[in-house]
Design a protein around this motif. Structure first.
Motif, PDB file in Angstrom:
ATOM      1  N   ILE A  89       0.868  -1.173   0.000  1.00 29.94           N
ATOM      2  CA  ILE A  89       0.000   0.000   0.000  1.00 29.94           C
ATOM      3  C   ILE A  89       0.908   1.226   0.000  1.00 29.94           C
ATOM      4  N   ALA A  90       0.780   2.054  -1.021  1.00 30.52           N
ATOM      5  CA  ALA A  90       1.612   3.242  -1.134  1.00 30.52           C
ATOM      6  C   ALA A  90       1.105   4.360  -0.233  1.00 30.52           C
ATOM      7  N   GLU A  91      -0.207   4.487  -0.125  1.00 26.91           N
ATOM      8  CA  GLU A  91      -0.789   5.553   0.681  1.00 26.91           C
ATOM      9  C   GLU A  91      -2.231   5.188   1.000  1.00 26.91           C
ATOM     10  N   GLN A  92      -2.691   5.605   2.161  1.00 29.12           N
ATOM     11  CA  GLN A  92      -4.092   5.448   2.512  1.00 29.12           C
ATOM     12  C   GLN A  92      -4.479   6.549   3.472  1.00 29.12           C
ATOM     13  N   ALA A  93      -5.736   6.919   3.449  1.00 38.44           N
ATOM     14  CA  ALA A  93      -6.219   7.970   4.345  1.00 38.44           C
ATOM     15  C   ALA A  93      -7.703   7.790   4.566  1.00 38.44           C
ATOM     16  N   GLN A  94      -8.142   8.179   5.726  1.00 39.92           N
ATOM     17  CA  GLN A  94      -9.559   8.226   6.053  1.00 39.92           C
ATOM     18  C   GLN A  94      -9.780   9.541   6.778  1.00 39.92           C
ATOM     19  N   VAL A  95     -10.459  10.462   6.125  1.00 39.92           N
ATOM     20  CA  VAL A  95     -10.629  11.800   6.670  1.00 39.92           C
ATOM     21  C   VAL A  95     -12.122  12.080   6.810  1.00 39.92           C
ATOM     22  N   PRO A  96     -12.655  12.071   8.025  1.00 38.18           N
ATOM     23  CA  PRO A  96     -14.080  12.373   8.208  1.00 38.18           C
ATOM     24  C   PRO A  96     -14.345  13.862   8.004  1.00 38.18           C
ATOM     25  N   LYS A  97     -15.594  14.179   7.694  1.00 40.81           N
ATOM     26  CA  LYS A  97     -15.945  15.587   7.456  1.00 40.81           C
ATOM     27  C   LYS A  97     -16.044  16.391   8.743  1.00 40.81           C
ATOM     28  N   SER A  98     -16.157  15.722   9.882  1.00 39.31           N
ATOM     29  CA  SER A  98     -16.198  16.426  11.161  1.00 39.31           C
ATOM     30  C   SER A  98     -15.365  15.651  12.171  1.00 39.31           C
ATOM     31  N   THR A  99     -15.428  16.043  13.420  1.00 40.63           N
ATOM     32  CA  THR A  99     -14.616  15.384  14.447  1.00 40.63           C
ATOM     33  C   THR A  99     -15.046  13.937  14.639  1.00 40.63           C
ATOM     34  N   GLY A 100     -14.158  13.155  15.194  1.00 36.81           N
ATOM     35  CA  GLY A 100     -14.444  11.750  15.433  1.00 36.81           C
ATOM     36  C   GLY A 100     -13.945  10.895  14.292  1.00 36.81           C
ATOM     37  N   ARG A 101     -14.259   9.622  14.382  1.00 38.21           N
ATOM     38  CA  ARG A 101     -13.768   8.656  13.391  1.00 38.21           C
ATOM     39  C   ARG A 101     -14.539   8.719  12.078  1.00 38.21           C
ATOM     40  N   GLY A 102     -15.750   9.227  12.093  1.00 37.87           N
ATOM     41  CA  GLY A 102     -16.553   9.256  10.881  1.00 37.87           C
ATOM     42  C   GLY A 102     -17.270   7.946  10.646  1.00 37.87           C
ATOM     43  N   GLU A 103     -17.915   7.829   9.498  1.00 38.79           N
ATOM     44  CA  GLU A 103     -18.728   6.652   9.203  1.00 38.79           C
ATOM     45  C   GLU A 103     -18.201   5.805   8.057  1.00 38.79           C
ATOM     46  N   ASP A 104     -17.117   6.223   7.424  1.00 34.62           N
ATOM     47  CA  ASP A 104     -16.515   5.424   6.363  1.00 34.62           C
ATOM     48  C   ASP A 104     -15.462   4.506   6.969  1.00 34.62           C
ATOM     49  N   ARG A 105     -15.221   3.400   6.307  1.00 33.99           N
ATOM     50  CA  ARG A 105     -14.197   2.471   6.771  1.00 33.99           C
ATOM     51  C   ARG A 105     -13.351   2.027   5.580  1.00 33.99           C
ATOM     52  N   LEU A 106     -12.072   1.814   5.846  1.00 34.25           N
ATOM     53  CA  LEU A 106     -11.137   1.261   4.870  1.00 34.25           C
ATOM     54  C   LEU A 106     -10.706  -0.093   5.397  1.00 34.25           C
ATOM     55  N   VAL A 107     -10.873  -1.118   4.583  1.00 31.97           N
ATOM     56  CA  VAL A 107     -10.494  -2.469   4.982  1.00 31.97           C
ATOM     57  C   VAL A 107      -9.508  -3.007   3.949  1.00 31.97           C
ATOM     58  N   VAL A 108      -8.336  -3.416   4.412  1.00 36.08           N
ATOM     59  CA  VAL A 108      -7.331  -4.048   3.553  1.00 36.08           C
ATOM     60  C   VAL A 108      -6.972  -5.365   4.214  1.00 36.08           C
ATOM     61  N   ILE A 109      -7.144  -6.463   3.492  1.00 40.49           N
ATOM     62  CA  ILE A 109      -6.921  -7.789   4.055  1.00 40.49           C
ATOM     63  C   ILE A 109      -5.902  -8.513   3.188  1.00 40.49           C
ATOM     64  N   GLY A 110      -4.924  -9.093   3.826  1.00 40.23           N
ATOM     65  CA  GLY A 110      -3.911  -9.833   3.093  1.00 40.23           C
ATOM     66  C   GLY A 110      -3.169 -10.778   4.002  1.00 40.23           C
ATOM     67  N   ASP A 111      -2.214 -11.436   3.423  1.00 40.34           N
ATOM     68  CA  ASP A 111      -1.370 -12.354   4.161  1.00 40.34           C
ATOM     69  C   ASP A 111       0.022 -12.314   3.546  1.00 40.34           C
ATOM     70  N   GLU A 112       0.834 -13.326   3.802  1.00 36.86           N
ATOM     71  CA  GLU A 112       2.204 -13.326   3.287  1.00 36.86           C
ATOM     72  C   GLU A 112       2.265 -13.355   1.757  1.00 36.86           C
ATOM     73  N   HIS A 113       1.151 -13.674   1.118  1.00 32.81           N
ATOM     74  CA  HIS A 113       1.097 -13.715  -0.346  1.00 32.81           C
ATOM     75  C   HIS A 113       0.625 -12.395  -0.945  1.00 32.81           C
ATOM     76  N   GLY A 114       0.246 -11.463  -0.107  1.00 28.91           N
ATOM     77  CA  GLY A 114      -0.169 -10.151  -0.595  1.00 28.91           C
ATOM     78  C   GLY A 114      -1.596  -9.806  -0.198  1.00 28.91           C
ATOM     79  N   ILE A 115      -2.069  -8.717  -0.742  1.00 27.41           N
ATOM     80  CA  ILE A 115      -3.419  -8.231  -0.466  1.00 27.41           C
ATOM     81  C   ILE A 115      -4.414  -9.004  -1.318  1.00 27.41           C
ATOM     82  N   TRP A 116      -5.477  -9.488  -0.699  1.00 29.92           N
ATOM     83  CA  TRP A 116      -6.509 -10.167  -1.485  1.00 29.92           C
ATOM     84  C   TRP A 116      -7.871  -9.499  -1.370  1.00 29.92           C
ATOM     85  N   CYS A 117      -7.982  -8.485  -0.536  1.00 27.89           N
ATOM     86  CA  CYS A 117      -9.233  -7.732  -0.457  1.00 27.89           C
ATOM     87  C   CYS A 117      -8.922  -6.313  -0.019  1.00 27.89           C
TER      88      CYS A 117
END
Length: 120
Positions: free
Chosen positions: A2-30
């Motif tokens: 992953i070269a870059e990732q960001a999650q920036v909510p429009k207001s304070t707090g964590r926000g309602e969007d989520r980023l999910v990256v799933i992988g193992d020793e073979h790489g990212i698969w989702c």
């Protein structure tokens, strides 16, 4: 990689969007970006807004899927249970003439060992 990732909510707090990256020793698969919905009621569930809780449920489901889970498997599940009242209950069924119960987007990433970017 992953070269870059960001999650920036429009207001304070964590926000309602989520980023999910799933992988193992073979790489990212989702990799998924979950666009959470804003709950206009303002109610709080388990310390989260309704939209954040819904996004967390989707993220948790993605994390439980085994590698190789594919669109064809979802299609087979929809054919077996078009009203979504069986093994995978949902608030939405498959409407006549529709190919799915909701819109969705997914990405599957395959990287070969000889890919120069994968080696960095």
């Amino acid at each position: 990689m992953i070269a870059e990732q960001a999650q920036v909510p429009k207001s304070t707090g964590r926000g309602e969007d989520r980023l999910v990256v799933i992988g193992d020793e073979h790489g990212i698969w989702c990799a998924a970006v979950i666009d959470g919905a804003t709950d206009k009621s303002g109610r709080i569930y388990q310390g989260q807004s309704g939209g954040a809780l819904a996004a967390e449920c989707v993220a948790a489901t993605l994390r439980q899927l085994p590698p190789g889970t594919a669109e064809q498997e979802l299609g087979a599940s929809l054919r077996a249970d078009p009203l979504r009242i069986g093994a995978h209950p949902s608030t939405k069924g498959l409407a006549p003439g529709a190919t799915s119960f909701d819109d969705r987007t997914y990405i599957r990433v395959h990287r070969s060992a000889d890919d120069p970017v994968a080696a960095t």
